[in-house]
Design a protein around this motif. Structure first.
Motif, PDB file in Angstrom:
ATOM      1  N   LEU A  24      -9.525  63.680  30.207  1.00 11.88           N
ATOM      2  CA  LEU A  24      -8.125  63.471  30.565  1.00 11.88           C
ATOM      3  C   LEU A  24      -7.802  61.989  30.761  1.00 11.88           C
ATOM      4  N   LYS A  25      -8.748  61.228  31.275  1.00 14.35           N
ATOM      5  CA  LYS A  25      -8.532  59.780  31.399  1.00 14.35           C
ATOM      6  C   LYS A  25      -8.445  59.128  30.025  1.00 14.35           C
ATOM      7  N   LYS A  26      -9.257  59.603  29.099  1.00 13.31           N
ATOM      8  CA  LYS A  26      -9.253  59.067  27.732  1.00 13.31           C
ATOM      9  C   LYS A  26      -7.862  59.200  27.102  1.00 13.31           C
ATOM     10  N   TYR A  27      -7.167  60.284  27.422  1.00 13.73           N
ATOM     11  CA  TYR A  27      -5.845  60.544  26.852  1.00 13.73           C
ATOM     12  C   TYR A  27      -4.706  60.208  27.814  1.00 13.73           C
ATOM     13  N   ASN A  28      -5.048  59.486  28.875  1.00 12.62           N
ATOM     14  CA  ASN A  28      -4.050  59.054  29.863  1.00 12.62           C
ATOM     15  C   ASN A  28      -3.193  60.209  30.378  1.00 12.62           C
ATOM     16  N   CYS A  29      -3.831  61.324  30.602  1.00  8.41           N
ATOM     17  CA  CYS A  29      -3.136  62.504  31.099  1.00  8.41           C
ATOM     18  C   CYS A  29      -3.280  62.553  32.625  1.00  8.41           C
ATOM     19  N   PRO A  30      -2.177  62.586  33.344  1.00 13.09           N
ATOM     20  CA  PRO A  30      -2.288  62.686  34.810  1.00 13.09           C
ATOM     21  C   PRO A  30      -2.855  64.049  35.203  1.00 13.09           C
ATOM     22  N   PHE A  31      -3.730  64.051  36.212  1.00 13.25           N
ATOM     23  CA  PHE A  31      -4.381  65.297  36.591  1.00 13.25           C
ATOM     24  C   PHE A  31      -4.824  65.265  38.048  1.00 13.25           C
TER      25      PHE A  31
END
Length: 104
Positions: A24-31
């Motif tokens: 998720l960090k790789k795709y800049n997705c907030p989580f």
């Protein structure tokens, strides 16, 4: 995205959480990832629209992941469930709760 990792083995919860976080960090997705050591523990905090995705171990002490996922599906049909297991025994039942299955 709010994600739950439900597994009775701490090392498996930690390992999966790290993998999810990396992706998720790789795709800049907030989580936000929450870990739970049992289905019962998770169901105590689960509410409709509170989680987007659950990674659920099937074989746990107490309530198993299949039983928990059926309760989740009734409470929030939009919550997606990915089963984690070393057995394909429950694969066909997973389709009844719109889950995905990952096996070793």
């Amino acid at each position: 995205m709010r994600i739950a990792v439900i597994d009775d083995l701490e090392k498996d919860r930690e390992r999966l959480s790290i993998l999810i976080e990396e992706v998720l960090k790789k795709y800049n997705c907030p989580f936000l990832i929450e870990c739970h050591s049992s289905a019962e523990d998770f169901l105590e905090v689960f509410e409709e629209e509170s989680f987007d995705l659950c990674f659920m171990d099937i074989f746990m002490d107490g309530m198993n992941g299949m039983e928990a996922s059926q309760k989740i599906a009734l409470m929030d049909p939009e919550c997606r469930i990915i089963f984690l297991t070393t057995s394909m025994e429950y694969l066909s039942q997973g389709y009844n709760v719109k889950s995905l299955a990952l096996s070793d």
